[in-house]
Design an enzyme around this catalytic site. Structure first.
Site, PDB file in Angstrom:
ATOM      1  N   ARG A 125     -14.229 -19.317  40.825  1.00  0.00           N
ATOM      2  CA  ARG A 125     -13.168 -18.278  41.288  1.00  0.00           C
ATOM      3  C   ARG A 125     -11.920 -17.639  40.534  1.00  0.00           C
ATOM      4  NH1 ARG A 125     -13.322 -23.066  45.022  1.00  0.00           N
ATOM      5  NH2 ARG A 125     -14.683 -22.538  46.501  1.00  0.00           N
ATOM      6  N   LYS A 147      -9.193  -3.355  35.713  1.00  0.00           N
ATOM      7  CA  LYS A 147     -10.328  -2.750  36.662  1.00  0.00           C
ATOM      8  C   LYS A 147     -11.486  -3.243  36.159  1.00  0.00           C
ATOM      9  CE  LYS A 147      -8.983   1.471  38.927  1.00  0.00           C
ATOM     10  NZ  LYS A 147      -9.278   2.838  39.013  1.00  0.00           N
ATOM     11  N   GLU A 189     -10.926  10.797  26.302  1.00  0.00           N
ATOM     12  CA  GLU A 189     -10.040   9.958  27.211  1.00  0.00           C
ATOM     13  C   GLU A 189      -8.449  10.327  26.608  1.00  0.00           C
ATOM     14  OE1 GLU A 189     -10.874   8.791  30.173  1.00  0.00           O
ATOM     15  OE2 GLU A 189     -12.701   7.922  29.888  1.00  0.00           O
ATOM     16  N   LYS A 231      -1.401   4.769  29.405  1.00  0.00           N
ATOM     17  CA  LYS A 231      -2.052   3.818  30.716  1.00  0.00           C
ATOM     18  C   LYS A 231      -1.316   2.853  31.036  1.00  0.00           C
ATOM     19  CE  LYS A 231      -6.164   2.228  32.381  1.00  0.00           C
ATOM     20  NZ  LYS A 231      -7.636   2.151  32.133  1.00  0.00           N
ATOM     21  N   GLU A 241      -3.617   1.717  42.500  1.00  0.00           N
ATOM     22  CA  GLU A 241      -4.235   3.231  42.430  1.00  0.00           C
ATOM     23  C   GLU A 241      -3.810   3.676  44.022  1.00  0.00           C
ATOM     24  OE1 GLU A 241      -7.661   4.251  40.578  1.00  0.00           O
ATOM     25  OE2 GLU A 241      -7.881   6.044  41.768  1.00  0.00           O
ATOM     26  N   ARG A 245      -1.475   6.352  39.841  1.00  0.00           N
ATOM     27  CA  ARG A 245      -2.697   5.893  39.001  1.00  0.00           C
ATOM     28  C   ARG A 245      -3.802   6.952  39.055  1.00  0.00           C
ATOM     29  NH1 ARG A 245      -4.994  -0.006  37.693  1.00  0.00           N
ATOM     30  NH2 ARG A 245      -6.409   0.413  36.090  1.00  0.00           N
ATOM     31  N   ASN A 249      -7.703   9.537  36.562  1.00  0.00           N
ATOM     32  CA  ASN A 249      -8.916  10.168  36.729  1.00  0.00           C
ATOM     33  C   ASN A 249      -9.449  11.344  36.533  1.00  0.00           C
ATOM     34  OD1 ASN A 249     -10.350   7.647  37.502  1.00  0.00           O
ATOM     35  ND2 ASN A 249      -9.525   7.661  39.622  1.00  0.00           N
ATOM     36  N   HIS A 252     -12.535  13.113  36.218  1.00  0.00           N
ATOM     37  CA  HIS A 252     -13.731  12.114  36.306  1.00  0.00           C
ATOM     38  C   HIS A 252     -14.453  12.308  37.740  1.00  0.00           C
ATOM     39  CE1 HIS A 252     -11.837   9.953  33.209  1.00  0.00           C
ATOM     40  NE2 HIS A 252     -12.599   9.146  33.369  1.00  0.00           N
ATOM     41  N   HIS A 256     -18.012  11.744  37.357  1.00  0.00           N
ATOM     42  CA  HIS A 256     -19.009  10.776  37.849  1.00  0.00           C
ATOM     43  C   HIS A 256     -20.032  11.508  38.407  1.00  0.00           C
ATOM     44  CE1 HIS A 256     -15.330   7.701  38.157  1.00  0.00           C
ATOM     45  NE2 HIS A 256     -15.984   7.647  37.131  1.00  0.00           N
ATOM     46  N   HIS A 268     -20.246   8.755  29.113  1.00  0.00           N
ATOM     47  CA  HIS A 268     -19.025   8.929  29.868  1.00  0.00           C
ATOM     48  C   HIS A 268     -18.093  10.103  29.413  1.00  0.00           C
ATOM     49  CE1 HIS A 268     -15.959   7.802  32.914  1.00  0.00           C
ATOM     50  NE2 HIS A 268     -15.195   7.588  31.877  1.00  0.00           N
TER      51      HIS A 268
HETATM   52  N1  LIG Z   1     -12.356  -0.682  33.639  1.00  0.00           N
HETATM   53  C1  LIG Z   1     -12.101   0.555  33.483  1.00  0.00           C
HETATM   54  O1  LIG Z   1     -11.019   0.975  33.506  1.00  0.00           O
HETATM   55  C2  LIG Z   1     -12.960   1.535  32.613  1.00  0.00           C
HETATM   56  C3  LIG Z   1     -12.506   2.623  32.265  1.00  0.00           C
HETATM   57  C4  LIG Z   1     -13.332   3.736  31.464  1.00  0.00           C
HETATM   58  C5  LIG Z   1     -14.630   3.180  31.488  1.00  0.00           C
HETATM   59  N2  LIG Z   1     -14.989   1.958  31.802  1.00  0.00           N
HETATM   60  C6  LIG Z   1     -16.538   1.672  31.811  1.00  0.00           C
HETATM   61  O2  LIG Z   1     -16.894   1.453  30.164  1.00  0.00           O
HETATM   62  C7  LIG Z   1     -18.298   1.462  30.076  1.00  0.00           C
HETATM   63  C8  LIG Z   1     -18.396   2.611  28.792  1.00  0.00           C
HETATM   64  O3  LIG Z   1     -17.655   1.857  27.712  1.00  0.00           O
HETATM   65  P1  LIG Z   1     -18.097   2.271  26.207  1.00  0.00           P
HETATM   66  O4  LIG Z   1     -18.061   3.896  26.101  1.00  0.00           O
HETATM   67  O5  LIG Z   1     -17.072   1.602  25.569  1.00  0.00           O
HETATM   68  O6  LIG Z   1     -19.611   1.907  26.035  1.00  0.00           O
HETATM   69  P2  LIG Z   1     -20.524   0.321  25.613  1.00  0.00           P
HETATM   70  O7  LIG Z   1     -19.636  -0.730  26.169  1.00  0.00           O
HETATM   71  O8  LIG Z   1     -21.759   0.552  25.889  1.00  0.00           O
HETATM   72  O9  LIG Z   1     -20.386   0.746  24.074  1.00  0.00           O
HETATM   73  C9  LIG Z   1     -21.138   1.959  23.341  1.00  0.00           C
HETATM   74  C10 LIG Z   1     -22.147   1.294  22.593  1.00  0.00           C
HETATM   75  O10 LIG Z   1     -21.487   1.086  21.344  1.00  0.00           O
HETATM   76  C11 LIG Z   1     -21.539  -0.336  20.700  1.00  0.00           C
HETATM   77  N3  LIG Z   1     -20.374  -0.747  20.013  1.00  0.00           N
HETATM   78  C12 LIG Z   1     -19.383  -1.057  20.685  1.00  0.00           C
HETATM   79  N4  LIG Z   1     -18.273  -1.427  19.646  1.00  0.00           N
HETATM   80  C13 LIG Z   1     -19.054  -1.005  18.448  1.00  0.00           C
HETATM   81  C14 LIG Z   1     -18.253  -1.027  17.156  1.00  0.00           C
HETATM   82  N5  LIG Z   1     -17.134  -1.488  16.829  1.00  0.00           N
HETATM   83  N6  LIG Z   1     -19.282  -0.618  16.085  1.00  0.00           N
HETATM   84  C15 LIG Z   1     -20.624  -0.700  16.526  1.00  0.00           C
HETATM   85  N7  LIG Z   1     -21.061  -0.342  17.625  1.00  0.00           N
HETATM   86  C16 LIG Z   1     -20.316  -0.706  18.780  1.00  0.00           C
HETATM   87  C17 LIG Z   1     -22.016  -0.991  21.764  1.00  0.00           C
HETATM   88  O11 LIG Z   1     -22.976  -2.190  21.376  1.00  0.00           O
HETATM   89  C18 LIG Z   1     -22.854   0.025  22.693  1.00  0.00           C
HETATM   90  O12 LIG Z   1     -24.003   0.063  22.130  1.00  0.00           O
HETATM   91  C19 LIG Z   1     -18.727   2.182  31.270  1.00  0.00           C
HETATM   92  O13 LIG Z   1     -19.642   1.084  32.219  1.00  0.00           O
HETATM   93  C20 LIG Z   1     -17.423   2.526  32.154  1.00  0.00           C
HETATM   94  O14 LIG Z   1     -17.680   2.554  33.651  1.00  0.00           O
HETATM   95  C21 LIG Z   1     -14.317   1.310  32.670  1.00  0.00           C
HETATM   96 ZN   LIG Z   2     -12.984   7.358  31.958  1.00  0.00          ZN
END
Ligand SMILES: NC(=O)c1ccc[n+]([C@@H]2O[C@H](COP(=O)([O-])OP(=O)(O)OC[C@H]3O[C@@H](n4cnc5c(N)ncnc54)[C@H](O)[C@@H]3O)[C@@H](O)[C@H]2O)c1
Ligand SMILES: [Zn+2]
Length: 370
Positions: A125, A147, A189, A231, A241, A245, A249, A252, A256, A268
């Site tokens: 939980r 989030k 971003e 942020k 949001e 907030r 987006n 976005h 999306h 992304h």
């Molecule tokens: N929660 C939120 O507010 C929010 C906001 C934006 C995006 N997201 C989510 O984030 C995700 C995308 O995240 P991302 O772009 O970080 O991708 P990711 O987490 O898939 O990382 C991208 C790749 O880089 C590698 N990697 C990470 N750090 C590294 C480093 N320092 N050196 C070498 N390789 C490294 C990872 O292993 C992976 O293969 C999506 O699922 C998206 O929906 C969430």
């Molecule tokens: Zn984004």
């Protein structure tokens, strides 16, 4: 006769937390956790790539401080961000004797942060967690704001929770090993923050492109700090949001839809870049924004190596169909947040989310995507 018992559960909660930012911070995490512990044991959740780059090192550093810890990893990539993986992580947590007095360290990009954070929110939980973001995307965006979510076959982030971390440790030195494409994707971003709220950040990006691309230490620190500050301020003002907030987006809504069309194969940030070109164009067509500033935004995106169109064919009809799947489609019209000048978003009737009807959209998209 009906008995009525009223269960009074009004409460105020303090979910405040610190975001620490600095080169070399990674090495100090164990000492910081020793000074302000979050649990009797820590589970580092990470992906298969970061495990070898930084995971073992963090485990060793924690153990070096006499802190009990374990390391759990899952295959890198968006395909892992699903409920099956939550089940797998829960089993591994139990095997490692993680209990409700323990805490999670989500070490990685947005996938690790979203999946690790969501797992923390449901495990027993809810147990505390901290974020240690390792991609630019995660350092400037996903690690802050609470989030958390996983994807389903119907779409992205369908199952999730608002669940704030107890702390965020951002060390821009970890970005040294990040592949070029991932780094550039994260810059989308940063440009977004400039357009939605910070003219001076936008100018800084225009004037320091080369230093940014070379990942110079001070430049990286500057853009990460500026982005996190924005942020943080927006989330503080509107954590759930309800209105403001939504400006986070920007770009976005189309992004999306483009990600959906690509089968979630595109990055992304690339989709966000194209999405900002599209949303900016809609803003110009609706008369909120002037064309010169829209072009200026697009030039900045391009000069940072970001795309203005996807590397697969997208028809107007495909895009409209995919836009309807988005959570942001409300009552037929599709909702967009639109700039009115660099550093400021348009408001209509006090709301940042602005409806654009399907017929308007069709006309705009035909002219923008040509
Ligand atoms: N929660 C939120 O507010 C929010 C906001 C934006 C995006 N997201 C989510 O984030 C995700 C995308 O995240 P991302 O772009 O970080 O991708 P990711 O987490 O898939 O990382 C991208 C790749 O880089 C590698 N990697 C990470 N750090 C590294 C480093 N320092 N050196 C070498 N390789 C490294 C990872 O292993 C992976 O293969 C999506 O699922 C998206 O929906 C969430
Ligand atoms: Zn984004």
């Amino acid at each position: 006769m009906i008995e009525r018992l009223h269960l009074d559960l009004r409460r105020t909660v303090d979910e405040s937390y610190d975001i620490l930012i600095g080169h070399g911070l990674f090495e100090h995490i164990p000492v910081d956790l020793k000074i302000s512990p979050l649990g009797n044991k820590y589970a580092i959740i990470t992906d298969s790539e970061i495990r070898d780059l930084y995971g073992w090192k963090l485990l060793e550093n924690l153990e070096g401080e006499g802190i009990k810890a374990c390391l759990i990893d899952f295959p890198a990539g968006e395909e892992s961000k699903n409920l099956d993986m939550v089940g797998y992580l829960v089993r591994r947590l139990l095997e490692n004797r993680i209990d409700r007095k323990s805490a999670i360290i989500a070490l990685g990009g947005g996938v690790v942060g979203d999946l690790g954070g969501f797992t923390a929110s449901v495990f027993m939980r809810g147990i505390p967690y901290v974020q240690v973001p390792t991609t630019l995307m995660a350092q400037v965006d996903s690690s802050i704001g609470g989030k958390t979510a996983v994807d389903t076959s119907e779409g992205k982030n369908i199952i999730g929770a608002f669940y704030q971390p107890k702390k965020v440790y951002i060390d821009p030195s970890l970005l040294k090993t990040l592949p070029e494409r991932e780094f550039i994707s994260g810059l989308a971003e940063v440009v977004k923050y400039g357009v939605i709220c910070d003219q001076s950040l936008f100018k800084y990006l225009e004037e320091n492109r080369d230093k940014i691309k070379n990942r110079e230490k001070d430049t990286l620190l500057h853009i990460v700090k500026a982005s996190c500050r924005i942020k943080k301020e927006v989330v503080e003002e509107d954590p759930k949001e309800e209105n403001k907030r939504a400006i986070l987006n920007y770009g976005h809504t189309p992004a999306h839809a483009l990600e959906r069309i690509s089968g979630y194969k595109c990055l992304h940030g690339d989709a966000v870049s194209v999405g900002m070109m599209v949303s900016g164009g809609i803003s110009v067509r609706k008369g909120f924004w002037n064309e010169d500033e829209w072009n200026r935004q697009n030039r900045l995106l391009e000069s940072l190596g970001l795309p203005l169109k996807m590397d697969f064919k997208v028809s107007v009809e495909d895009l409209i169909e995919a836009l309807h799947y988005d959570k942001k489609a409300e009552g037929g019209a599709i909702m967009f947040v639109l700039p009115r000048r660099i550093g400021e978003m348009a408001l209509v009737n006090g709301k940042y989310k602005i409806p654009v009807s399907e017929s308007e959209l069709r006309t705009f998209l035909r002219s923008i995507l040509l």
